[in-house]
Motif scaffolding. Structure first.
Motif, PDB file in Angstrom:
ATOM      1  N   SER A 142       0.829  -1.216   0.000  1.00  0.00           N
ATOM      2  CA  SER A 142       0.000   0.000   0.000  1.00  0.00           C
ATOM      3  C   SER A 142       0.859   1.260   0.000  1.00  0.00           C
ATOM      4  CB  SER A 142      -0.917   0.010   1.221  1.00  0.00           C
ATOM      5  OG  SER A 142      -1.819  -1.074   1.174  1.00  0.00           O
ATOM      6  N   THR A 145       2.250   1.819  -3.384  1.00  0.00           N
ATOM      7  CA  THR A 145       1.193   2.396  -4.229  1.00  0.00           C
ATOM      8  C   THR A 145       1.101   3.896  -3.996  1.00  0.00           C
ATOM      9  OG1 THR A 145      -0.069   0.330  -4.060  1.00  0.00           O
ATOM     10  CG2 THR A 145      -1.261   2.277  -4.821  1.00  0.00           C
ATOM     11  N   ALA A 157       1.339   2.617 -10.075  1.00  0.00           N
ATOM     12  CA  ALA A 157       0.600   2.586  -8.813  1.00  0.00           C
ATOM     13  C   ALA A 157      -0.618   1.681  -8.934  1.00  0.00           C
ATOM     14  CB  ALA A 157       0.168   3.997  -8.430  1.00  0.00           C
ATOM     15  N   TYR A 160       0.378  -1.989  -8.493  1.00  0.00           N
ATOM     16  CA  TYR A 160       0.599  -2.369  -7.086  1.00  0.00           C
ATOM     17  C   TYR A 160      -0.718  -2.427  -6.315  1.00  0.00           C
ATOM     18  CZ  TYR A 160       5.681  -2.446  -7.008  1.00  0.00           C
ATOM     19  OH  TYR A 160       6.999  -2.794  -7.201  1.00  0.00           O
ATOM     20  N   CYS A 161      -1.615  -1.487  -6.629  1.00  0.00           N
ATOM     21  CA  CYS A 161      -2.913  -1.467  -5.957  1.00  0.00           C
ATOM     22  C   CYS A 161      -3.706  -2.733  -6.294  1.00  0.00           C
ATOM     23  CB  CYS A 161      -3.695  -0.226  -6.389  1.00  0.00           C
ATOM     24  SG  CYS A 161      -5.216   0.033  -5.466  1.00  0.00           S
ATOM     25  N   SER A 174      -6.471   0.018   0.427  1.00  0.00           N
ATOM     26  CA  SER A 174      -6.255  -0.224  -1.001  1.00  0.00           C
ATOM     27  C   SER A 174      -7.491   0.129  -1.819  1.00  0.00           C
ATOM     28  CB  SER A 174      -5.875  -1.687  -1.231  1.00  0.00           C
ATOM     29  OG  SER A 174      -4.626  -1.948  -0.639  1.00  0.00           O
ATOM     30  N   ASN A 177      -7.199   3.776  -2.250  1.00  0.00           N
ATOM     31  CA  ASN A 177      -6.221   4.047  -3.311  1.00  0.00           C
ATOM     32  C   ASN A 177      -6.802   3.761  -4.688  1.00  0.00           C
ATOM     33  OD1 ASN A 177      -4.113   4.938  -1.706  1.00  0.00           O
ATOM     34  ND2 ASN A 177      -3.190   2.918  -1.463  1.00  0.00           N
TER      35      ASN A 177
END
Length: 538
Positions: A142, A145, A157, A160-161, A174, A177
């Motif tokens: 997180s 991200t 990003a 990764y999220c 998350s 995000n």
């Protein structure tokens, strides 16, 4: 010798929130053990819990000098963080690695400190190290991200999220995000709102705020109001949520309702010396603090002559770039850039409070024809150096300088949208864009770059006075142009700031500013085409 029973008694009082009894016991312990690091450490924590951060810092520093115990270091690091002394906080947290090697919590704290300092190379390096040790840690993924969003790599990003949500499908942070990325990457507020609702379902009450912001952006004010109030209900001390709700009311021109919430926002500790803050008193000396961005200060400066009529003397603290033009334009006001705490005064306020204090509604905005004065000699110097030609002279500003990416990204236009405009004959274009970090102007050598000649807004204003037209996104330059009475066009995003209300052609703030508002939210082709038509007719 330390009386452990007495110490435990004090801790029990604290646990039961009987601070008065706890304080008495601590004073007894301090008399018996004035230089005991354990007593000092707990005494520092007690003051930290009470919100007496500077006092806690002093006590914990004394404990730290006697013995560098992990609990003391941790408490002092947190205190430094609260006091925004992030450099000191980082050093202390790094010291804690000696006692708790590869602690996830310490990595998280250090990364947050570097983020607050905007030292993204360092926060990124710590994110990488954190991930290398804990490759499947929810927090490590997180934070990576978040770091990638900080540096504008939204696509990475998003990867990764997605990975985080694949491993931890119920991770609320998350989902927040993910919603944020939907706003930034795709302008997909509908899906962003679904993401925030997922976070709420996972019992993350912070998502109420993000949901409210997203709803406000698409004009669903009633729903946004509901969720802002939910956010405040769960976090009654969240000044960001209160300010945002205030701005929502301003969008609807509800000044009194807005200040019900703005008045709940207290000045920061470093401004605690301000007397009778935001009071309705008159007379005597008034101290005004320029609390917002440069554009806001320019916009609200129009109210200063009206304040002067109610006070015998008015001091205004502003940032250095505004000093010269403000002092020239308002000679009856005394402007300062430092030493504010030494000014003897009777009342004080934020500059953003002036309109409410004066009771000026949005239908009667004063001095909309212009109120700032340029240095005529400096304006002539710019004319002689850059503007002695028979072409139509147009200034350009395409990027907003704002730390809040959610706002700045909508208020920034890729310079390539102006390609057809820049190819028009008999037009000279001038760049007023400061902070062109991507060197966009290098693609278009026909633009005369003035930005490096601007040291203060006095310089910018002097150059701007030589223009036939200023074209700008929503940034301080459009406020400067309007306050000077320079003919201007504001390219306003679909999700616009409160001060432009729902206007699509004109603004109450400045007579000389016309608006072209974005119809959709994906691109600026239609708006720039309309702009080209206007310039061609000129």
């Amino acid at each position: 010798m330390l009386n452990i029973k007495k110490l435990n008694k004090a801790l029990l009082y604290v646990k039961n929130k009987d601070f008065e009894s706890a304080e008495k016991v601590y004073y007894e312990l301090l008399r018996e053990n004035p230089n005991n690091d354990t007593v000092l450490s707990f005494w520092g924590l007690f003051n930290l819990k009470k919100g007496l951060y500077k006092k806690a810092e002093k006590i914990l520093e004394s404990a730290y000098k006697i013995k560098k115990a992990p609990a003391t270091i941790s408490a002092l690091a947190h205190t430094k963080f609260v006091l925004k002394k992030y450099d000191d906080s980082i050093i202390l947290y790094e010291e804690l690695f000696r006692y708790d090697k590869d602690s996830e919590k310490i990595y998280q704290k250090i990364i947050e400190c570097f983020r607050r300092l905007e030292m993204y190379n360092f926060s990124g390096a710590y994110c990488q190290k954190y991930l290398s040790i804990y490759p499947n840690s929810c927090d490590a993924l997180s934070l990576m991200t978040q770091h990638l969003m900080d540096v504008g790599d939204y696509k990475k990003a998003e990867e990764y999220c997605a990975k985080t949500l694949e491993i931890y499908p119920n991770n609320s942070f998350s989902w927040i995000n993910a919603g944020f990325l939907q706003e930034l990457l795709y302008c997909n507020e509908e899906y962003a709102q679904e993401c925030y609702k997922k976070a709420i379902e996972s019992h993350d009450n912070k998502a109420f705020y993000h949901l409210a912001v997203s709803l406000q952006k698409v004009g669903k004010y009633k729903e946004a109001e509901q969720y802002y109030k939910k956010a405040i209900e769960y976090y009654p001390n969240d000044e960001n949520a209160k300010s945002s709700l205030g701005c929502l009311y301003l969008t609807q021109k509800q000044l009194d309702k807005a200040f019900e919430y703005f008045n709940q926002v207290k000045p920061p500790e470093e401004l605690s010396y301000m007397k009778n803050f935001n009071s309705k008193e008159e007379g005597g000396t008034l101290l005004v603090y320029g609390d917002q961005g440069l554009g806001d200060c320019i916009m609200n400066a129009r109210f200063l002559p009206l304040l002067k009529k109610r006070f015998s003397k008015v001091f205004v603290n502003i940032r250095e770039p505004l000093f010269d033009i403000m002092q020239r334009s308002f000679p009856d006001i005394e402007f300062i850039t430092k030493g504010m705490n030494s000014i003897n005064h009777d009342s004080s306020m934020f500059l953003g409070y002036a309109q409410y204090y004066l009771g000026v509604d949005f239908g009667h905005i004063p001095f909309s024809e212009g109120y700032l004065k340029v240095d005529e000699q400096k304006a002539k110097s710019y004319k002689d150096q850059y503007f002695l030609n028979d072409k139509l002279k147009i200034g350009l500003c395409w990027k907003a300088g704002d730390m809040r990416i959610r706002s700045a990204i909508h208020r920034t236009i890729n310079i390539d949208y102006f390609k057809s405009l820049l190819e028009l004959d008999n037009v000279e274009f001038y760049s007023f864009q400061k902070g062109d970090i991507f060197n966009s102007i290098e693609k278009y050598p026909q633009i005369v770059d003035l930005s490096n000649s601007f040291k203060t807004f006095d310089d910018t204003a002097a150059a701007m006075k030589n223009l036939d037209l200023m074209i700008s996104v929503d940034t301080s330059n459009i406020h400067l142009a309007g306050a000077l009475g320079v003919k201007s066009i504001l390219l306003l995003p679909y999700c616009s700031d409160w001060r432009w209300f729902d206007n699509t052609s004109k603004t109450e703030w400045y007579d000389s500013v016309d608006i072209i508002k974005q119809n959709g939210r994906q691109d600026w082709f239609n708006e720039v085409a309309k702009l080209s038509e206007i310039v061609t007719k000129m």
